[in-house]
Design a protein around this motif. Sequence first.
Motif, short mmCIF file in Angstrom:
data_model
loop_
_atom_site.label_atom_id
_atom_site.label_comp_id
_atom_site.label_asym_id
_atom_site.label_seq_id
_atom_site.Cartn_x
_atom_site.Cartn_y
_atom_site.Cartn_z
N ASP A 1 27.46 -21.32 85.84
CA ASP A 1 27.93 -20.67 87.06
C ASP A 1 29.44 -20.62 87.02
OD1 ASP A 1 25.42 -20.18 88.24
OD2 ASP A 1 25.31 -22.29 88.84
N GLU A 2 29.99 -19.44 87.16
CA GLU A 2 31.42 -19.24 86.95
C GLU A 2 32.10 -18.84 88.25
OE1 GLU A 2 32.15 -15.72 84.70
OE2 GLU A 2 34.21 -16.26 84.22
N PHE A 3 33.25 -19.44 88.52
CA PHE A 3 34.08 -19.09 89.68
C PHE A 3 35.44 -18.72 89.12
CE2 PHE A 3 30.90 -22.16 90.77
CZ PHE A 3 30.33 -21.67 91.93
N GLU A 4 35.77 -17.46 89.18
CA GLU A 4 36.99 -16.95 88.52
C GLU A 4 37.95 -16.41 89.58
OE1 GLU A 4 36.11 -14.01 85.57
OE2 GLU A 4 38.20 -13.44 85.30
N TYR A 5 39.17 -16.93 89.58
CA TYR A 5 40.13 -16.56 90.62
C TYR A 5 41.42 -16.02 89.99
CZ TYR A 5 43.15 -16.92 94.70
OH TYR A 5 44.02 -16.64 95.72
N MET B 1 41.25 -10.06 82.84
CA MET B 1 42.01 -10.78 83.85
C MET B 1 41.49 -10.38 85.23
SD MET B 1 44.26 -12.45 81.95
CE MET B 1 45.52 -13.03 83.09
N GLU B 2 41.46 -11.38 86.12
CA GLU B 2 41.02 -11.12 87.49
C GLU B 2 42.22 -10.65 88.32
OE1 GLU B 2 37.63 -11.59 88.51
OE2 GLU B 2 38.54 -10.35 90.05
N GLU B 3 41.98 -9.72 89.22
CA GLU B 3 43.08 -9.25 90.06
C GLU B 3 43.54 -10.37 91.01
OE1 GLU B 3 40.45 -6.26 90.89
OE2 GLU B 3 40.88 -5.68 88.84
N PRO B 4 44.83 -10.50 91.28
CA PRO B 4 45.31 -11.62 92.09
C PRO B 4 44.68 -11.63 93.48
CG PRO B 4 47.10 -10.08 91.59
CD PRO B 4 45.91 -9.64 90.80
N GLY B 5 44.23 -12.81 93.88
CA GLY B 5 43.61 -12.97 95.20
C GLY B 5 42.12 -12.75 95.19
N ASN B 6 41.57 -12.23 94.09
CA ASN B 6 40.13 -11.96 94.04
C ASN B 6 39.38 -13.15 93.45
OD1 ASN B 6 40.97 -9.47 94.85
ND2 ASN B 6 39.98 -8.33 93.21
N LEU B 7 38.18 -13.36 93.94
CA LEU B 7 37.32 -14.43 93.42
C LEU B 7 36.03 -13.79 92.93
CD1 LEU B 7 36.78 -17.51 93.06
CD2 LEU B 7 35.70 -17.45 95.30
N GLU B 8 35.71 -14.05 91.69
CA GLU B 8 34.46 -13.50 91.14
C GLU B 8 33.48 -14.65 90.91
OE1 GLU B 8 34.29 -10.26 88.07
OE2 GLU B 8 33.36 -11.86 86.90
N PHE B 9 32.25 -14.46 91.38
CA PHE B 9 31.17 -15.40 91.11
C PHE B 9 30.31 -14.78 90.02
CE2 PHE B 9 32.12 -15.64 95.65
CZ PHE B 9 32.36 -17.00 95.81
N ALA B 10 29.93 -15.58 89.05
CA ALA B 10 29.05 -15.05 88.01
C ALA B 10 28.09 -16.13 87.58
CB ALA B 10 29.87 -14.58 86.81
N ALA B 11 26.90 -15.71 87.23
CA ALA B 11 25.92 -16.61 86.61
C ALA B 11 25.64 -16.06 85.23
CB ALA B 11 24.65 -16.67 87.45
N LYS B 12 25.98 -16.85 84.21
CA LYS B 12 25.76 -16.43 82.83
C LYS B 12 24.63 -17.28 82.27
CE LYS B 12 30.54 -15.10 82.05
NZ LYS B 12 31.79 -15.34 81.29
N SER B 13 23.50 -16.65 82.04
CA SER B 13 22.35 -17.43 81.59
C SER B 13 21.95 -17.02 80.18
CB SER B 13 21.19 -17.25 82.56
OG SER B 13 20.78 -15.91 82.58
N ILE B 14 21.19 -17.92 79.55
CA ILE B 14 20.73 -17.67 78.19
C ILE B 14 19.40 -18.37 78.01
CG2 ILE B 14 22.04 -19.65 77.28
CD1 ILE B 14 22.43 -18.03 74.70
N THR B 15 18.51 -17.73 77.29
CA THR B 15 17.25 -18.37 76.95
C THR B 15 16.96 -18.17 75.47
OG1 THR B 15 14.90 -18.57 77.49
CG2 THR B 15 15.85 -16.37 77.65
N GLY B 16 16.27 -19.12 74.90
CA GLY B 16 15.92 -19.03 73.49
C GLY B 16 14.96 -20.15 73.14
N GLN B 17 14.41 -20.07 71.94
CA GLN B 17 13.50 -21.13 71.49
C GLN B 17 13.79 -21.41 70.02
OE1 GLN B 17 9.31 -20.42 72.05
NE2 GLN B 17 8.85 -22.59 71.78
N PRO B 18 14.47 -22.53 69.76
CA PRO B 18 14.74 -22.85 68.36
C PRO B 18 13.44 -23.20 67.64
CG PRO B 18 15.38 -24.66 69.76
CD PRO B 18 14.96 -23.56 70.67
N PRO B 19 13.32 -22.90 66.35
CA PRO B 19 12.09 -23.24 65.62
C PRO B 19 11.85 -24.75 65.68
CG PRO B 19 13.73 -22.20 64.16
CD PRO B 19 14.32 -22.25 65.51
N GLY B 20 10.63 -25.12 66.05
CA GLY B 20 10.30 -26.55 66.16
C GLY B 20 10.77 -27.18 67.46
#
Lengths: 121, 259
Positions: free
Chosen positions: B29-33, B1-20
Amino acid sequence: MRAAIFYITLAGVLSATEPDLPRQAPPQWAARANPMVGNSRAQKAGAKLFERECAECHGAGAGGIGKAPSLRQAVVSKAKPGALYWIIENGAIYNGMPSFAHLPEPERWQIVTFLQSLNTR
Amino acid sequence: MEEPGNLEFAAKSITGQPPGGNRFFAVADEFEYGVQAWWTTEVYLDGQATNNDGAIFTGFRWENRLRVLPHEHWINPVFYFEFEDISGADKTLLEVVDHDSKSDLILSNAEARQEKQRELEAKLILSSYFKGWTIAENFIAEKNVVHAPFEFGYALGVSRPLALAARPERCNLCPENFQIGVEMYGGLGTHDDFGVHGTSQYVAPVMAWTLANGTMLGVSPGFGLTGPSTGFLLRLGVSYEVAQIGRKARNLFRAGGNQ
C-alpha cells in the motif's frame, strides 16, 4: 521585522518571476506555432485536460488560487503559443509548478489552445 | 513525480506460485505525496498471504525522489533514496536485485520472517519522452545497513497511450485513457559478482487504464526468463490521487468549525 523582510522579498520574487515565465522560453521554442490554433475540438479537449491536470492549483475557472497565478491574464492570452507549450513541458519547479512532459505533445497543444481562448480579466 | 500538495494512494499487488511452493498474494500500500515540484516522498506498507500458511505484515519502506534538473532534456534524471525495514517474508517484489530467486519465495512465513532486511537503496531513474513514448531506465543499488554486499538490479520500460490527443468529451473508454507498454527487470548480482549469471530476469507487458474520475487500474503479467525466476507473476494495481489534500483538509475543518 525579519519575517516582514522575508515575506516582502518572497512576494517580490514571486511577482517578478511568474508573469515573466513566457518570456523565459528559449526563442526556438517560443517560435513554434500551435498546430491546433482555432480548432474548437482541441479547445474543448484542452478544457478537459485543464480540469484534470491544472484546475486544482490554478482554479476551475483558471482564476488562480494562492500561489498559483491566474491564467486569465494578457500575459497568457497574448503569449506566444510556443512559450506556453514550453512552460507546460518544463514547469517552473522551483516556483512550485511541476513539469507536464509526461503528457503527449498533442495534449500539451490542446491545453495551450484552451488557455489562449480564455477571456482575460 | 507527484504534483506538489497531491497525495496518491495506490495498492500494488502481485500473485505467483513458485515451483514446489504455495501460491502467494502480496500487496504494497503506497502513500505518495508531492512535497515540492522537485521532491516526492512515499511510504509503503507491505504484507502478504500465502496459501496453507498465513497472512502477515512484512514491513515498511520510505522513499524519496529528487528531480535533478530544472528543465526537460532528452534524458531526465531523478535520484531515488529508500530506507526499507522488511522481513525476509516480503513478497511484494517491488524490485529484483542481486540473486533474488524463486527459492526465496518457498520458505514458510515463520522461517522467512526471521530474516530482517534493513536496507538503504538508491536508484538513478532516467526517463525520456519521445513522440508519445515514455522510456524509463532504473539502475538500482541496495545495501543492507548491517551486513551483506552492495546488491544491484535494473528495470527498463517503454509505454505509450493508445491515442496521443485527448477527445473533447469526458469518457472512460477514450483511447487516450489506455496505456500499453512492456518492461524488463532483474538482478545484476553484487559488487563481488556483478552480472546476470544466476539472476532472475523478467519481461512483462504492462497495461493501464485511467478512468474519467482519475482512478487508475493496471495489470502486468510477468514471465520469468531464466532458471532462478518464478515462471509467472501477475501484478495488479489501483491508484487514486487526491489533489491538494492539505487545502481540502483545511477547508473541511473550517467548514466543520463554522457549523
